[in-house]
Design a protein around this motif. Structure first.
Motif, mmCIF file in Angstrom:
data_model
loop_
_atom_site.group_PDB
_atom_site.id
_atom_site.type_symbol
_atom_site.label_atom_id
_atom_site.label_comp_id
_atom_site.label_asym_id
_atom_site.label_seq_id
_atom_site.Cartn_x
_atom_site.Cartn_y
_atom_site.Cartn_z
ATOM 1 N N SER A 293 23.968 -11.088 17.984
ATOM 2 C CA SER A 293 24.861 -12.244 18.008
ATOM 3 C C SER A 293 26.320 -11.851 18.166
ATOM 4 N N GLU A 294 26.631 -10.545 18.040
ATOM 5 C CA GLU A 294 28.014 -10.083 18.108
ATOM 6 C C GLU A 294 28.081 -8.708 18.748
ATOM 7 N N PRO A 295 29.254 -8.317 19.221
ATOM 8 C CA PRO A 295 29.410 -6.952 19.727
ATOM 9 C C PRO A 295 29.438 -5.954 18.579
ATOM 10 N N ALA A 296 29.331 -4.683 18.911
ATOM 11 C CA ALA A 296 29.402 -3.639 17.894
ATOM 12 C C ALA A 296 30.784 -3.630 17.244
ATOM 13 N N THR A 297 30.821 -3.263 15.983
ATOM 14 C CA THR A 297 32.091 -3.155 15.266
ATOM 15 C C THR A 297 32.762 -1.832 15.612
ATOM 16 N N HIS A 298 34.032 -1.895 15.983
ATOM 17 C CA HIS A 298 34.804 -0.670 16.200
ATOM 18 C C HIS A 298 35.652 -0.430 14.964
ATOM 19 N N VAL A 299 35.401 0.670 14.272
ATOM 20 C CA VAL A 299 36.118 0.982 13.036
ATOM 21 C C VAL A 299 37.354 1.799 13.379
ATOM 22 N N ASP A 300 38.513 1.280 13.002
ATOM 23 C CA ASP A 300 39.789 1.947 13.288
ATOM 24 C C ASP A 300 40.854 1.262 12.431
ATOM 25 N N ASN A 301 41.097 1.775 11.215
ATOM 26 C CA ASN A 301 42.051 1.120 10.332
ATOM 27 C C ASN A 301 42.710 2.135 9.407
ATOM 28 N N THR A 302 43.600 1.659 8.557
ATOM 29 C CA THR A 302 44.367 2.532 7.671
ATOM 30 C C THR A 302 43.990 2.385 6.205
ATOM 31 N N VAL A 303 42.841 1.785 5.928
ATOM 32 C CA VAL A 303 42.405 1.606 4.536
ATOM 33 C C VAL A 303 42.190 2.970 3.882
ATOM 34 N N GLY A 304 42.631 3.099 2.637
ATOM 35 C CA GLY A 304 42.401 4.333 1.900
ATOM 36 C C GLY A 304 40.954 4.458 1.473
ATOM 37 N N ALA A 305 40.393 5.651 1.582
ATOM 38 C CA ALA A 305 38.998 5.879 1.209
ATOM 39 C C ALA A 305 38.774 7.370 1.021
ATOM 40 N N LEU A 306 37.738 7.705 0.260
ATOM 41 C CA LEU A 306 37.256 9.079 0.169
ATOM 42 C C LEU A 306 35.975 9.192 0.991
ATOM 43 N N VAL A 307 35.931 10.148 1.901
ATOM 44 C CA VAL A 307 34.738 10.433 2.696
ATOM 45 C C VAL A 307 34.167 11.756 2.193
ATOM 46 N N VAL A 308 32.926 11.739 1.704
ATOM 47 C CA VAL A 308 32.298 12.916 1.115
ATOM 48 C C VAL A 308 31.204 13.415 2.054
ATOM 49 N N GLN A 309 31.181 14.726 2.334
ATOM 50 C CA GLN A 309 30.252 15.214 3.346
ATOM 51 C C GLN A 309 29.823 16.653 3.084
ATOM 52 N N ASN A 310 28.507 16.894 3.041
ATOM 53 C CA ASN A 310 27.962 18.242 3.018
ATOM 54 C C ASN A 310 28.062 18.880 4.400
ATOM 55 N N GLN A 311 28.203 20.211 4.420
ATOM 56 C CA GLN A 311 28.224 20.920 5.701
ATOM 57 C C GLN A 311 26.876 20.817 6.407
ATOM 58 N N TRP A 312 25.783 20.960 5.640
ATOM 59 C CA TRP A 312 24.446 20.970 6.240
ATOM 60 C C TRP A 312 23.670 19.744 5.785
ATOM 61 N N ASP A 313 24.075 18.601 6.297
ATOM 62 C CA ASP A 313 23.394 17.333 6.011
ATOM 63 C C ASP A 313 22.397 17.078 7.136
ATOM 64 N N PRO A 314 21.093 16.943 6.822
ATOM 65 C CA PRO A 314 20.107 16.793 7.895
ATOM 66 C C PRO A 314 20.044 15.396 8.506
ATOM 67 N N GLN A 315 20.515 14.383 7.798
ATOM 68 C CA GLN A 315 20.379 13.010 8.265
ATOM 69 C C GLN A 315 21.652 12.490 8.915
ATOM 70 N N THR A 316 22.774 12.786 8.308
ATOM 71 C CA THR A 316 24.069 12.408 8.890
ATOM 72 C C THR A 316 24.880 13.690 9.017
ATOM 73 N N PRO A 317 24.703 14.422 10.109
ATOM 74 C CA PRO A 317 25.345 15.731 10.239
ATOM 75 C C PRO A 317 26.864 15.659 10.128
ATOM 76 N N LEU A 318 27.455 16.795 9.843
ATOM 77 C CA LEU A 318 28.881 16.923 9.578
ATOM 78 C C LEU A 318 29.781 16.223 10.596
ATOM 79 N N PRO A 319 29.518 16.292 11.909
ATOM 80 C CA PRO A 319 30.415 15.608 12.854
ATOM 81 C C PRO A 319 30.563 14.114 12.576
ATOM 82 N N GLY A 320 29.526 13.474 12.028
ATOM 83 C CA GLY A 320 29.628 12.051 11.704
ATOM 84 C C GLY A 320 30.624 11.792 10.597
#
Length: 511
Positions: free
Chosen positions: A428-455
């Protein structure tokens, strides 16, 4: 994200429709936060939920549930509605309360109603004292107006929803993908299916915020839940408070790109696995160089593809199964990143397994209602959030699968093969393009099998006000609040959730 085995989803209606949707959720207005929804949505935000003790055996009396009504289509709020089930555990220190902390465990297709109970046992007291913990089952899932597709057990296999490409089975795979899409469409149709998407779930979250009487929403999400949180920040930046997004896909590649990224991440993880295991040849006997380890694995795959091997190892899920090489690739792919020594142990055991003529027959009986709902919801969001990322021509999948299998032999044919998304109704809608200045913490393992590091890095770039908490050498999917999380991660996230201040710079933690 697909839910792997226990290591561990309709084109734009035109410019006028897009503008009306933006107006409906208040993204482009300059009104103050307390009134940044249109008057047509006011009745939803003004609800007073009737809280009562949740019907959960063993849960404390303080664990409460309620029902909130939301519109099926936010562009037509006077039309049909859905009933969302929400839950809460209130802070034991009202005088120290900062607000509410809503969470989502991922999937898509994982229920979140029970999250407050899980977080009560996982988070530090300093965090728990600051928040009422809020859970919810997203629209279409669990106790929140669940969709039903009527899938068979084989179609609702939630351990590996993606099928390997084989020329001999491609016609059957195509027919099965078409059948899954047809079943979900027939049972849910235009009444519900086009409106099961991440944008509407984010809008539902904002209604929950308003119903709870909060000006801002703090949020904790893992995996797909991190993407959901990112979409919320895009639609409701002024209502986004303390946001923690753990183990993230690239928010601007969600859909087919997410699955292809899993295949791309599997190859460096396999290379890292081969280096680690070559140093332990005395234990696993797979070879004393990375090249020899890789060769031993692919020899096993060729042997099992020729004649299935009878598994008699330690994993109860596969005990007594006849495993082909394809089965082994699917099963061990996440282990190469998350648990390399376990993968080596299984490969060593499989090399001594005997061939078997036992056939694995498809499970054609109906799937149980819970799995049917979860898998159907996963496809609904994976397919509809970014419909244009999924080709409509089956021949394109054939070409892509051949190419990806050559480039990324571990999982490329799975990731590129045809899925129900090729036949899913337009979103019903186009894809959401995420691009903003909201503050957040992004936590990421180096060897994540499901959502790899580049994501995770991509999400960090898309949220210009964010900080990245990177776990060098970290293995596994999901970090904060899980057993074994590095103290550095826990300390950093706890400080942000309790004090509200992001680190001055990105943080690198040792695993």
């Amino acid at each position: 994200m697909p839910r792997t085995t226990r290591v561990v989803a309709l084109a734009a209606a035109g410019l006028l429709a897009a503008l009306s949707l933006a107006e409906a959720q208040g993204a482009t207005t300059d009104r103050p936060p307390a009134a940044d929804h249109t008057s047509r949505l006011a009745r939803y935000y003004a609800q007073h939920p009737a809280w009562h003790r949740c019907d959960t055996p063993g849960a404390p009396a303080s664990y409460q549930c309620a029902t909130v009504t939301v519109p099926v289509d936010y562009a037509r709020p006077d039309g049909q509605t859905l009933r969302l089930r929400i839950s809460r555990l209130r802070t034991s220190r009202p005088g120290e309360r900062h607000g509410v902390l809503l969470s989502n465990p991922g999937g898509p297709g994982n229920r979140g109603l029970g999250n407050p109970l899980s977080l009560k046992d996982a988070l530090a007291k300093s965090v728990l004292q600051r928040y009422d913990l809020i859970g919810f089952d997203p629209r279409g899932l669990g106790a929140s107006s669940p969709l039903r597709c009527g899938l068979t057990q084989d179609q609702a296999d939630d351990t590996e929803p993606y099928r390997p490409y084989r020329a001999a089975t491609f016609a059957k795979d195509t027919a099965d993908a078409r059948d899954i899409a047809a079943k979900c469409t027939t049972r849910n149709g235009s009444r519900l299916l086009p409106y099961i998407n991440t944008r509407n779930t984010a809008r539902d979250m904002d209604v929950i915020r308003g119903v709870l009487g909060e000006k801002k929403l703090s949020y904790l999400g893992w995996s797909y839940g991190s993407y959901l949180g990112a979409v919320y920040t895009q639609l409701f930046p002024r209502h986004s408070d303390r946001i923690v997004l753990d183990s993230a896909p690239d928010p601007n590649r969600f859909g087919r790109g997410t699955v292809l990224d899993m295949a791309a991440g599997a190859e460096p993880a396999f290379e890292d696995f081969s280096r680690l295991i070559a140093r332990r040849d005395g234990t696993y006997h797979l070879g004393d160089t990375p090249a020899k380890v890789r060769a031993a694995f692919w020899q096993l795959i060729a042997r099992a593809d020729s004649t299935p091997l009878l598994y008699q190892g330690d994993d109860p899920e596969h005990q007594g199964e006849a495993l082909t090489g394809t089965d082994i690739r699917s099963w061990l792919r996440p282990y190469f990143a998350a648990a390399p020594y376990q993968a080596a142990h299984e490969i060593t055991a499989l090399r001594t397994s005997r061939p078997t003529n036992r056939a694995t027959r498809p499970s054609t009986g109906p799937a149980d209602a819970t799995t049917d709902n979860s898998v159907g919801l996963n496809w609904a969001i994976t397919c509809a959030d970014n419909t244009r990322s999924w080709p409509r021509d089956p021949a394109r999948y054939q070409r892509d699968a051949r190419n990806e299998s050559a480039r990324q032999p571990l999982y490329g044919d799975f990731a590129a093969n045809i899925t129900p998304c090729a036949f899913w109704p337009r979103g019903s809608e186009p894809a959401t393009h995420v691009d903003n200045t909201v503050g957040a913490l992004v936590v990421q393992n180096q060897w994540d099998p499901q959502t790899p590091l580049p994501g995770g890095r991509a999400l960090h770039r898309a949220l210009h006000g964010s900080r990245l908490v990177y776990v060098r050498g970290g293995r596994g999917h999901a970090v904060y609040g899980f057993p074994g999380a590095p103290t550095c991660v826990t300390r950093t996230v706890d400080a942000y959730l309790t004090g509200g201040r992001l680190p001055a710079a990105d943080v690198t933690c040792a695993s």
